[in-house]
Design a protein around this motif. Structure first.
Motif, mmCIF file in Angstrom:
data_model
loop_
_atom_site.group_PDB
_atom_site.id
_atom_site.type_symbol
_atom_site.label_atom_id
_atom_site.label_comp_id
_atom_site.label_asym_id
_atom_site.label_seq_id
_atom_site.Cartn_x
_atom_site.Cartn_y
_atom_site.Cartn_z
ATOM 1 N N MET A 1 4.147 -9.487 -9.419
ATOM 2 C CA MET A 1 3.393 -9.404 -8.185
ATOM 3 C C MET A 1 1.907 -9.257 -8.534
ATOM 4 S SD MET A 1 3.545 -6.241 -5.376
ATOM 5 C CE MET A 1 5.282 -6.156 -5.521
ATOM 6 N N ASP A 2 1.064 -10.017 -7.841
ATOM 7 C CA ASP A 2 -0.362 -9.909 -8.124
ATOM 8 C C ASP A 2 -0.939 -8.646 -7.469
ATOM 9 O OD1 ASP A 2 -0.748 -10.512 -5.436
ATOM 10 O OD2 ASP A 2 -1.756 -12.408 -5.796
ATOM 11 N N LYS A 3 -2.141 -8.264 -7.892
ATOM 12 C CA LYS A 3 -2.737 -7.013 -7.423
ATOM 13 C C LYS A 3 -2.981 -7.011 -5.920
ATOM 14 C CE LYS A 3 -4.979 -5.132 -11.499
ATOM 15 N NZ LYS A 3 -6.227 -4.645 -12.066
ATOM 16 N N LYS A 4 -3.364 -8.155 -5.381
ATOM 17 C CA LYS A 4 -3.628 -8.230 -3.947
ATOM 18 C C LYS A 4 -2.370 -7.843 -3.150
ATOM 19 C CE LYS A 4 -6.688 -11.125 -1.358
ATOM 20 N NZ LYS A 4 -7.311 -12.414 -1.218
ATOM 21 N N GLU A 5 -1.254 -8.425 -3.532
ATOM 22 C CA GLU A 5 0.018 -8.126 -2.867
ATOM 23 C C GLU A 5 0.440 -6.680 -3.134
ATOM 24 O OE1 GLU A 5 3.198 -8.334 -0.469
ATOM 25 O OE2 GLU A 5 1.568 -9.794 -0.621
ATOM 26 N N PHE A 6 0.230 -6.206 -4.351
ATOM 27 C CA PHE A 6 0.557 -4.831 -4.714
ATOM 28 C C PHE A 6 -0.174 -3.841 -3.792
ATOM 29 C CE2 PHE A 6 -0.649 -1.048 -7.222
ATOM 30 C CZ PHE A 6 0.605 -0.518 -7.474
ATOM 31 N N TYR A 7 -1.454 -4.048 -3.616
ATOM 32 C CA TYR A 7 -2.215 -3.125 -2.763
ATOM 33 C C TYR A 7 -1.858 -3.280 -1.288
ATOM 34 C CZ TYR A 7 -4.847 -1.231 -6.625
ATOM 35 O OH TYR A 7 -5.195 -0.567 -7.778
ATOM 36 N N ARG A 8 -1.513 -4.494 -0.863
ATOM 37 C CA ARG A 8 -1.041 -4.668 0.527
ATOM 38 C C ARG A 8 0.229 -3.837 0.743
ATOM 39 N NH1 ARG A 8 -3.054 -10.294 0.927
ATOM 40 N NH2 ARG A 8 -1.311 -10.954 -0.329
ATOM 41 N N GLU A 9 1.120 -3.828 -0.247
ATOM 42 C CA GLU A 9 2.345 -3.011 -0.156
ATOM 43 C C GLU A 9 2.006 -1.524 -0.064
ATOM 44 O OE1 GLU A 9 5.336 -3.427 -3.120
ATOM 45 O OE2 GLU A 9 5.849 -5.476 -2.506
ATOM 46 N N ILE A 10 1.057 -1.074 -0.876
ATOM 47 C CA ILE A 10 0.657 0.335 -0.838
ATOM 48 C C ILE A 10 0.091 0.695 0.531
ATOM 49 C CG2 ILE A 10 -1.085 1.970 -1.708
ATOM 50 C CD1 ILE A 10 -0.456 0.960 -4.505
ATOM 51 N N VAL A 11 -0.743 -0.179 1.086
ATOM 52 C CA VAL A 11 -1.315 0.082 2.413
ATOM 53 C C VAL A 11 -0.203 0.140 3.465
ATOM 54 C CG1 VAL A 11 -2.812 -0.837 4.229
ATOM 55 C CG2 VAL A 11 -3.584 -0.865 1.851
ATOM 56 N N MET A 12 0.746 -0.770 3.386
ATOM 57 C CA MET A 12 1.855 -0.765 4.344
ATOM 58 C C MET A 12 2.685 0.504 4.207
ATOM 59 S SD MET A 12 3.015 -4.816 4.527
ATOM 60 C CE MET A 12 4.589 -4.395 3.912
ATOM 61 N N GLN A 13 2.983 0.915 2.975
ATOM 62 C CA GLN A 13 3.767 2.131 2.749
ATOM 63 C C GLN A 13 3.017 3.354 3.272
ATOM 64 O OE1 GLN A 13 4.692 2.867 -1.389
ATOM 65 N NE2 GLN A 13 6.123 4.515 -0.907
ATOM 66 N N ALA A 14 1.737 3.448 2.976
ATOM 67 C CA ALA A 14 0.932 4.584 3.433
ATOM 68 C C ALA A 14 0.823 4.593 4.950
ATOM 69 C CB ALA A 14 -0.457 4.534 2.802
ATOM 70 N N SER A 15 0.614 3.430 5.525
ATOM 71 C CA SER A 15 0.500 3.323 6.979
ATOM 72 C C SER A 15 1.793 3.765 7.664
ATOM 73 C CB SER A 15 0.159 1.885 7.358
ATOM 74 O OG SER A 15 -0.062 1.768 8.730
ATOM 75 N N ALA A 16 2.924 3.360 7.113
ATOM 76 C CA ALA A 16 4.214 3.743 7.681
ATOM 77 C C ALA A 16 4.426 5.253 7.595
ATOM 78 C CB ALA A 16 5.351 3.007 6.966
ATOM 79 N N LEU A 17 4.047 5.862 6.472
ATOM 80 C CA LEU A 17 4.204 7.314 6.316
ATOM 81 C C LEU A 17 3.282 8.098 7.251
ATOM 82 C CD1 LEU A 17 4.627 8.038 2.520
ATOM 83 C CD2 LEU A 17 6.156 8.739 4.346
ATOM 84 N N CYS A 18 2.097 7.554 7.509
ATOM 85 C CA CYS A 18 1.101 8.259 8.325
ATOM 86 C C CYS A 18 1.253 7.985 9.817
ATOM 87 C CB CYS A 18 -0.312 7.868 7.893
ATOM 88 S SG CYS A 18 -0.698 8.328 6.194
ATOM 89 N N ASP A 19 1.995 6.941 10.162
ATOM 90 C CA ASP A 19 2.131 6.536 11.566
ATOM 91 C C ASP A 19 2.671 7.674 12.423
ATOM 92 O OD1 ASP A 19 2.068 4.735 13.753
ATOM 93 O OD2 ASP A 19 4.235 4.406 13.511
ATOM 94 N N GLY A 20 1.901 8.077 13.410
ATOM 95 C CA GLY A 20 2.326 9.118 14.334
ATOM 96 C C GLY A 20 2.101 10.534 13.847
ATOM 97 N N GLU A 21 1.648 10.703 12.609
ATOM 98 C CA GLU A 21 1.395 12.048 12.076
ATOM 99 C C GLU A 21 -0.088 12.374 12.224
ATOM 100 O OE1 GLU A 21 1.152 15.492 11.242
ATOM 101 O OE2 GLU A 21 3.216 14.787 10.989
ATOM 102 N N PRO A 22 -0.427 13.354 13.056
ATOM 103 C CA PRO A 22 -1.844 13.665 13.283
ATOM 104 C C PRO A 22 -2.474 14.567 12.218
ATOM 105 C CG PRO A 22 -0.480 15.021 14.704
ATOM 106 C CD PRO A 22 0.445 14.080 13.970
ATOM 107 N N ASN A 23 -1.665 15.188 11.353
ATOM 108 C CA ASN A 23 -2.237 16.119 10.387
ATOM 109 C C ASN A 23 -2.834 15.363 9.202
ATOM 110 O OD1 ASN A 23 -2.176 17.944 7.909
ATOM 111 N ND2 ASN A 23 -1.914 19.391 9.598
ATOM 112 N N ARG A 24 -4.149 15.411 9.103
ATOM 113 C CA ARG A 24 -4.882 14.671 8.079
ATOM 114 C C ARG A 24 -4.494 15.112 6.673
ATOM 115 N NH1 ARG A 24 -9.978 15.672 9.806
ATOM 116 N NH2 ARG A 24 -9.682 14.009 11.283
ATOM 117 N N ILE A 25 -4.341 16.400 6.446
ATOM 118 C CA ILE A 25 -4.003 16.902 5.106
ATOM 119 C C ILE A 25 -2.630 16.385 4.673
ATOM 120 C CG2 ILE A 25 -3.579 18.968 3.707
ATOM 121 C CD1 ILE A 25 -6.556 18.464 4.391
ATOM 122 N N ALA A 26 -1.670 16.417 5.577
ATOM 123 C CA ALA A 26 -0.340 15.893 5.253
ATOM 124 C C ALA A 26 -0.409 14.410 4.894
ATOM 125 C CB ALA A 26 0.611 16.113 6.430
ATOM 126 N N ASN A 27 -1.192 13.652 5.657
ATOM 127 C CA ASN A 27 -1.315 12.221 5.393
ATOM 128 C C ASN A 27 -1.990 11.955 4.052
ATOM 129 O OD1 ASN A 27 -0.020 11.503 7.762
ATOM 130 N ND2 ASN A 27 -1.908 11.404 8.929
#
Length: 157
Positions: A1-27
């Motif tokens: 997997m190239d780096k561009k796709e790798f980082y897109r996956e990281i952003v998607m994973q982080a976005s999914a974990l943070c979705d709906g969670e208002p606590n900034r420290i937890a995110n």
């Protein structure tokens, strides 16, 4: 997997974990865990948050959520790689931290670093900081991928 796709996956994973969670420290804690788990050849991944300095006459960076060895707690704006990222409001991509004027050695094992400022309403509120024990570990593709992650963080700040 190239780096561009790798980082897109990281952003998607982080976005999914943070979705709906208002606590900034937890995110930020979950994002630092994702980065520490997914990025190879790193020894520290985390955040420094802007706060009032101890003297009460300005701002400085204060340690936030991270993964890795214990770190410097307070960093003045304009000092070290993180403080320079704040002062310049610009991503810092450093191949050799020992050659960086004013480098703060929180962990002597770190040799390269990338720091991305997090800006909200025209003000830097934090930085994303990632260190590696290898020289020149990070390149422009890493910086661009991490800037995409910071875009997501800024949107949800």
């Amino acid at each position: 997997m190239d780096k561009k796709e790798f980082y897109r996956e990281i952003v998607m994973q982080a976005s999914a974990l943070c979705d709906g969670e208002p606590n900034r420290i937890a995110n930020l804690a979950n994002i630092s865990a994702i980065l520490f788990d997914r990025l190879e050849d790193i020894n520290w991944a985390g955040f420094y948050l802007m706060a009032d300095n101890l003297a009460g006459d300005g701002k400085e960076l204060v340690l936030g959520p991270f993964q890795g060895k214990p770190a410097c707690v307070r960093i003045p704006v304009g000092r070290g790689v993180c403080g320079t990222a704040v002062a310049e409001n610009k991503t810092q991509l450093v191949e050799d931290v020992h050659a960086f004027e004013g480098h703060i050695a929180c962990d002597a094992a770190s040799n390269s670093e990338v720091v991305v400022p997090i800006e909200v309403n025209g003000q830097v509120v934090a930085v994303l900081d990632i260190d590696s024990p290898s020289l020149a570990r990070f390149d422009q593709e890493d910086a661009s991928g991490l800037e995409l992650l910071v875009d997501m963080i800024q949107t949800n700040w």
